[in-house]
Design an enzyme around this catalytic site. Structure first.
Site, PDB file in Angstrom:
ATOM      1  N   PRO A 267       0.829  -1.210   0.000  1.00 27.70           N
ATOM      2  CG  PRO A 267      -0.604  -1.468   1.798  1.00 27.70           C
ATOM      3  CD  PRO A 267       0.638  -2.017   1.181  1.00 27.70           C
ATOM      4  CB  CYS A 268       1.344   3.973  -2.276  1.00 31.54           C
ATOM      5  SG  CYS A 268      -0.232   4.399  -3.023  1.00 31.54           S
ATOM      6  CD  GLN A 269      -3.453   3.116   0.645  1.00 34.43           C
ATOM      7  OE1 GLN A 269      -2.469   2.405   0.753  1.00 34.43           O
ATOM      8  NE2 GLN A 269      -4.491   2.769  -0.082  1.00 34.43           N
TER       9      GLN A 269
END
Length: 114
Positions: free
Chosen positions: A102-104
């Site tokens: 995830p890049c969040q």
């Protein structure tokens, strides 16, 4: 902002080679499935690094974000893509399975000035 088709085409460019074209041999295709596929970064990397192998289409990709899924489908029309890993009962047979992280945490830092 979603990457444009121009950016994907840039990523797909192959580096110049000193090997004469007629000496290149195609490698057998391999199958590839992607979980948390995003816009297909792993697929682009595998296509680029495959040394001329054909990355098999039609195995499977999975991406929850509708915008990323739309870009993936635009770049690989007809490639099967599901919305969530929760929909999967089993994984398809494949030679290579990739999963994006995830890049969040990174994008939230950019938005907060971090």
């Amino acid at each position: 902002v979603a990457p444009s088709g121009e950016f994907i085409r840039y990523l797909r460019r192959t580096p110049p080679t000193s090997e004469p074209q007629q000496q290149k041999r195609r490698r057998p295709a391999f199958s590839h499935a992607e979980l948390f596929a995003g816009i297909g970064g792993f697929r682009v990397a595998l296509e680029s690094a495959s040394g001329g192998a054909d990355v098999a289409t039609g195995v499977m990709a999975c991406e929850k974000d509708p915008h990323a899924r739309a870009i993936y489908q635009a770049n690989w029309p007809g490639a099967p893509i599901c919305e969530s890993v929760e929909e999967l009962e089993t994984l398809p047979r494949c030679d290579v399975l990739t999963a994006g992280f995830p890049c969040q945490p990174f994008t939230e830092q950019v938005g907060s000035g971090g």
